[in-house]
Write an enzyme that holds these catalytic residues in place. Structure first.
Site, PDB file in Angstrom:
ATOM      1  N   ARG A 135     131.127 -78.537   0.517  1.00  0.00           N
ATOM      2  CA  ARG A 135     130.325 -78.507   1.622  1.00  0.00           C
ATOM      3  C   ARG A 135     129.041 -77.694   1.526  1.00  0.00           C
ATOM      4  O   ARG A 135     127.855 -77.998   2.187  1.00  0.00           O
ATOM      5  CB  ARG A 135     131.216 -78.336   3.059  1.00  0.00           C
ATOM      6  CG  ARG A 135     132.351 -79.068   3.195  1.00  0.00           C
ATOM      7  CD  ARG A 135     131.904 -80.252   4.037  1.00  0.00           C
ATOM      8  NE  ARG A 135     132.848 -81.487   4.192  1.00  0.00           N
ATOM      9  CZ  ARG A 135     133.121 -82.394   3.223  1.00  0.00           C
ATOM     10  NH1 ARG A 135     132.433 -82.316   1.999  1.00  0.00           N
ATOM     11  NH2 ARG A 135     134.081 -83.351   3.409  1.00  0.00           N
ATOM     12  N   TYR A 169     120.919 -89.632  10.662  1.00  0.00           N
ATOM     13  CA  TYR A 169     120.527 -89.466  12.080  1.00  0.00           C
ATOM     14  C   TYR A 169     120.916 -88.065  12.583  1.00  0.00           C
ATOM     15  O   TYR A 169     121.722 -87.555  12.065  1.00  0.00           O
ATOM     16  CB  TYR A 169     121.276 -90.747  12.851  1.00  0.00           C
ATOM     17  CG  TYR A 169     122.846 -90.808  12.725  1.00  0.00           C
ATOM     18  CD1 TYR A 169     123.465 -91.643  11.662  1.00  0.00           C
ATOM     19  CD2 TYR A 169     123.828 -90.015  13.606  1.00  0.00           C
ATOM     20  CE1 TYR A 169     124.672 -91.625  11.585  1.00  0.00           C
ATOM     21  CE2 TYR A 169     125.106 -90.337  13.267  1.00  0.00           C
ATOM     22  CZ  TYR A 169     125.549 -91.078  12.289  1.00  0.00           C
ATOM     23  OH  TYR A 169     127.065 -91.331  12.137  1.00  0.00           O
ATOM     24  N   PRO A 170     120.258 -87.534  13.429  1.00  0.00           N
ATOM     25  CA  PRO A 170     120.809 -86.292  13.941  1.00  0.00           C
ATOM     26  C   PRO A 170     121.510 -86.604  15.202  1.00  0.00           C
ATOM     27  O   PRO A 170     121.659 -87.382  15.875  1.00  0.00           O
ATOM     28  CB  PRO A 170     119.397 -85.630  14.331  1.00  0.00           C
ATOM     29  CG  PRO A 170     118.568 -87.007  15.032  1.00  0.00           C
ATOM     30  CD  PRO A 170     118.908 -88.175  13.945  1.00  0.00           C
ATOM     31  N   LYS A 228     126.610 -82.413  20.328  1.00  0.00           N
ATOM     32  CA  LYS A 228     127.551 -82.640  21.147  1.00  0.00           C
ATOM     33  C   LYS A 228     127.193 -82.301  22.646  1.00  0.00           C
ATOM     34  O   LYS A 228     126.464 -81.318  22.716  1.00  0.00           O
ATOM     35  CB  LYS A 228     128.876 -81.626  20.753  1.00  0.00           C
ATOM     36  CG  LYS A 228     129.584 -82.040  19.320  1.00  0.00           C
ATOM     37  CD  LYS A 228     130.320 -83.236  19.729  1.00  0.00           C
ATOM     38  CE  LYS A 228     130.944 -83.759  18.079  1.00  0.00           C
ATOM     39  NZ  LYS A 228     131.763 -82.972  17.325  1.00  0.00           N
ATOM     40  N   HIS A 248     139.019 -86.972  14.090  1.00  0.00           N
ATOM     41  CA  HIS A 248     137.668 -87.365  13.518  1.00  0.00           C
ATOM     42  C   HIS A 248     138.060 -87.519  11.978  1.00  0.00           C
ATOM     43  O   HIS A 248     137.698 -88.675  11.258  1.00  0.00           O
ATOM     44  CB  HIS A 248     136.664 -86.477  13.991  1.00  0.00           C
ATOM     45  CG  HIS A 248     135.477 -86.656  13.336  1.00  0.00           C
ATOM     46  ND1 HIS A 248     134.305 -87.495  13.503  1.00  0.00           N
ATOM     47  CD2 HIS A 248     135.011 -85.828  11.966  1.00  0.00           C
ATOM     48  CE1 HIS A 248     133.373 -87.216  12.493  1.00  0.00           C
ATOM     49  NE2 HIS A 248     133.787 -86.318  11.700  1.00  0.00           N
TER      50      HIS A 248
END
Ligand code: 76R
Length: 226
Positions: free
Chosen positions: A106, A124-125, A128, A151
């Site tokens: 990561r 895409y940006p 939340k 998720h």
């Protein structure tokens, strides 16, 4: 070159969305990318579809000064930057406790992903929500962790078809994360994003910026299309 500007952990990530101007010089674009690579910058070149841009460059380097140098090189080669996104690699606060190899992947990713041939690409940006009745940031940590684990479970069904790079941009750019997806087929992009819309973390809490789509090509090939 000026003093290095580096995050204390992780790497800088720059997405540049470009269009050719009358000054466009394909050889100079290739040279700008090769110079950046020689300085240790990873660069993915993307041939874009639609009116938003013609060429995109996703670049990763620890030193933000090197990312700026690539941007300048492309501009001097006659590309106009019509949109962009600035972010940093990060380990999500919900991914602590993951195996060390996962955490390192990561923080120090490789682009394009090496494991599979994944030419389909989108960016895409996203953020939340922080609204009166729907506010991710007032949820207790355990609830957020449960939603992100749901998720992650739905995301893992796309192993081998999708590689995602979720890079953090809170305080750096207009949204909170940049989402970059590399996929085997263009419809994998559509399917993963559609599937994840049903995760509560997205269906209730996510908001999205503009979407950009194209395919990864060697820069020499990219410049012949401009
Ligand atoms: O790091 C990990 O893989 C652990 C599990 C995981 C976390 C913590 C994970 C897995 N994601 C995490 C965090 Mn994700 N992801 C997105 C999008 O379009 C949408 O609805 C959202 C855009 C996609 C498509 C996607 C894909 N993820 C995050 C975060 C940060 C949250 C925070 O820190 O607050 C965001 C914004 C986000 C968004 N995610 C996965 C995927 C896929 C395919 C996986 C599983 C793949 C894998 O485990 O390697």
């Amino acid at each position: 070159m000026s003093e290095a500007i580096k995050p204390s952990v992780g790497l800088g990530v720059l997405h540049l969305f470009c269009k050719p101007t009358p000054m466009f010089d394909g050889e100079a674009v290739v040279a700008a990318v090769r110079d950046a690579e020689a300085a240790g910058t990873q660069v993915a070149s993307i041939s874009m579809l639609g009116h938003k841009s013609d060429a995109a460059f996703m670049a990763i380097h620890e030193n933000l000064v090197e990312l700026r140098a690539l941007q300048s090189g492309l501009q001097r080669a006659g590309l106009e930057v019509v949109d962009s996104y600035v972010s940093l690699t990060e380990v999500s606060e919900y991914a602590t406790g993951m195996p060390e190899a996962h955490i390192q992947a990561r923080l120090y990713p490789e682009i394009p992903p090496k494991a599979h041939h994944m030419p389909a690409w989108c960016f895409y940006p996203m953020s939340k929500k922080r609204e009166a009745h729907v506010n991710w940031f007032t949820l207790p940590f355990d609830d957020r962790k449960r939603l992100m684990s749901e998720h992650g479970t739905s995301g893992r069904k796309f192993a081998g078809r999708i590689v995602q790079y979720i890079t953090g941009s809170t305080g750096l750019d207009d949204y909170e994360w940049g989402v970059t997806l590399f996929a085997v087929h263009p419809d994998d992009l559509k399917e993963v994003v559609y599937t994840m819309r049903f995760d509560e973390a997205s269906s209730v809490y996510a908001e999205f910026g503009p979407f950009y789509t194209g395919f990864v090509v060697p820069v020499e090939e990219l410049v012949t299309t401009l």
